[in-house]
Motif scaffolding. Structure first.
Motif, mmCIF file in Angstrom:
data_model
loop_
_atom_site.group_PDB
_atom_site.id
_atom_site.type_symbol
_atom_site.label_atom_id
_atom_site.label_comp_id
_atom_site.label_asym_id
_atom_site.label_seq_id
_atom_site.Cartn_x
_atom_site.Cartn_y
_atom_site.Cartn_z
ATOM 1 N N LEU A 1 0.841 -1.200 0.000
ATOM 2 C CA LEU A 1 0.000 0.000 0.000
ATOM 3 C C LEU A 1 0.877 1.253 0.000
ATOM 4 O O LEU A 1 0.668 2.186 -0.790
ATOM 5 N N GLY A 2 1.864 1.269 0.871
ATOM 6 C CA GLY A 2 2.764 2.413 0.971
ATOM 7 C C GLY A 2 3.551 2.630 -0.304
ATOM 8 O O GLY A 2 3.721 3.767 -0.762
ATOM 9 N N GLU A 3 4.008 1.528 -0.902
ATOM 10 C CA GLU A 3 4.789 1.669 -2.141
ATOM 11 C C GLU A 3 3.914 2.207 -3.270
ATOM 12 O O GLU A 3 4.347 3.036 -4.072
ATOM 13 N N THR A 4 2.664 1.735 -3.309
ATOM 14 C CA THR A 4 1.739 2.222 -4.348
ATOM 15 C C THR A 4 1.479 3.716 -4.159
ATOM 16 O O THR A 4 1.484 4.486 -5.123
ATOM 17 N N LEU A 5 1.262 4.116 -2.915
ATOM 18 C CA LEU A 5 0.977 5.536 -2.637
ATOM 19 C C LEU A 5 2.198 6.396 -2.956
ATOM 20 O O LEU A 5 2.074 7.486 -3.520
ATOM 21 N N ARG A 6 3.357 5.884 -2.610
ATOM 22 C CA ARG A 6 4.593 6.633 -2.876
ATOM 23 C C ARG A 6 4.798 6.783 -4.383
ATOM 24 O O ARG A 6 5.142 7.852 -4.864
ATOM 25 N N ALA A 7 4.552 5.682 -5.113
ATOM 26 C CA ALA A 7 4.704 5.734 -6.570
ATOM 27 C C ALA A 7 3.731 6.732 -7.185
ATOM 28 O O ALA A 7 4.000 7.320 -8.237
ATOM 29 N N ALA A 8 2.588 6.914 -6.515
ATOM 30 C CA ALA A 8 1.574 7.853 -7.023
ATOM 31 C C ALA A 8 1.887 9.284 -6.585
ATOM 32 O O ALA A 8 1.122 10.208 -6.877
ATOM 33 N N GLY A 9 2.971 9.460 -5.857
ATOM 34 C CA GLY A 9 3.384 10.806 -5.476
ATOM 35 C C GLY A 9 2.899 11.263 -4.122
ATOM 36 O O GLY A 9 3.074 12.428 -3.750
ATOM 37 N N LEU A 10 2.276 10.357 -3.367
ATOM 38 C CA LEU A 10 1.773 10.751 -2.047
ATOM 39 C C LEU A 10 2.896 10.654 -1.022
ATOM 40 O O LEU A 10 3.658 9.692 -1.013
ATOM 41 N N THR A 11 2.983 11.639 -0.177
ATOM 42 C CA THR A 11 4.001 11.628 0.884
ATOM 43 C C THR A 11 3.318 11.791 2.229
ATOM 44 O O THR A 11 2.144 12.185 2.300
ATOM 45 N N ARG A 12 4.059 11.516 3.302
ATOM 46 C CA ARG A 12 3.471 11.698 4.639
ATOM 47 C C ARG A 12 3.125 13.154 4.874
ATOM 48 O O ARG A 12 2.160 13.466 5.569
#
Lengths: 225, 89
Positions: free
Chosen positions: A211-222
């Motif tokens: 999930l985190g890798e997908t979000l990161r790949a989509a440009g989402l950051t903490r």
């Protein structure tokens, strides 16, 4: 998730034991009699009463589990109305199968397992519909391919999270949902999914990493959350 | 002999972030993370996912009339069953 050890809710009320005359509350159904349905009743006791047609037993079971089952179905499907229908159908099935439940002490486990099964059925039917309906559209209407407008919509944070969750394999998504939407413990999830608690921990880890890798790949950051 | 700092700890990210690792193990994990970019990346991914989930919109309330609907459906089913039984007799 096991039945709570407590006094039987049909046992003689304390005032009667102390020698007072116990006036039986008015019965809704003279054939069934009224039962003292309350928060102390176990799920198994409520189910027994519910299968005899005690409306208050159904209400208490719904109050106890309905919200968390709904949260589970909503996260699995992404649609609140369908989640309500699923909870409705699961409870209908519970009432119909009450006599067949081998161990009524595991009502909660049965409820979550059945909710997940209903969600899977729904997702399969939806996937079949999507495949059947969308394939010809893509072939015959190339102008319907996602454009800049869609990309902007997809940048919406909640939608990204929703899509990342949807992209997980079903068993991982169910584990995440049971843990974070329904708040079940590792042991309870293990019961529902029929696996060891260690497997639950491992599934949760894999699910969150993906999930985190997908979000990161989509440009989402903490920072963006 | 392999130094414990060389063993990857990515699998322990969730336990670490949820505070479930005992102190000595936390120290080992932290020492490894200081030198391993691969495990740091895995920890960041798990941390990002946990944050995203914590930021989920609140659950929509369950409709107030759901119990009534279930009870009505159950009542209809019971009356259908009763009618069938009467027809068979």
């Amino acid at each position: 998730m096991t039945a709570r050890p407590n006094a039987c809710w049909w046992s003689t009320p304390p005032q009667a034991r102390r020698g007072h005359r116990w006036i039986r509350p008015p019965s809704r159904d003279p054939c069934l009699g009224e039962v003292a349905l309350n928060a102390a009743a176990t799920d198994a006791e409520l189910l027994t009463a519910a299968s005899r047609g005690e409306n208050r037993a159904v209400e208490e079971l719904l109050r106890r589990h309905g919200g968390r089952l709904h949260a589970c179905a909503w996260r699995m499907l992404g649609d609140a109305d369908t989640a309500v229908e699923i909870v409705h159908d699961v409870f209908m099935r519970l009432l119909a199968k009450a006599h067949e439940l081998r161990d009524p002490g595991t009502v909660a486990t049965w409820l979550y397992t059945t909710t997940l099964n209903h969600c899977r059925d729904h997702l399969r039917r939806a996937a079949t519909r999507m495949f059947r309906d969308s394939a010809p559209l893509h072939e015959t209407h190339p102008d319907l391919a996602p454009g800049p407008h869609d990309r902007i919509e997809r940048s919406d944070r909640d939608r990204l999270v929703r899509e990342a969750l949807d992209a997980l394999p079903e068993d991982l998504r169910a584990t995440v949902t049971l843990r974070f939407a329904s708040g079940l413990s590792y042991g309870e999830i293990a019961e529902v999914q029929g696996c060891a608690p260690g497997t639950v921990a491992s599934r949760l880890h894999r699910a969150l990493q993906r999930l985190g890798e997908t979000l990161r790949a989509a440009g989402l950051t903490r920072e963006a959350l | 002999m392999t130094d414990e700092r060389d063993v990857h700890v990515a699998d322990e990210a969730l336990a670490y972030l949820e505070g479930d690792l005992p102190g000595p193990r936390r120290e080992v994990v932290e020492r490894h993370l200081a030198t391993c970019a691969e495990c740091r990346s895995a920890f960041e991914a798990v941390g990002l996912a946990r944050h995203a989930i914590a930021d989920w919109p609140a659950d929509p309330p369950i409709p107030h009339d759901l119990a009534t609907r279930v009870l009505a459906s159950a009542g209809r089913r019971r009356s259908r069953g009763g009618r069938r039984a009467a027809e068979l007799m």
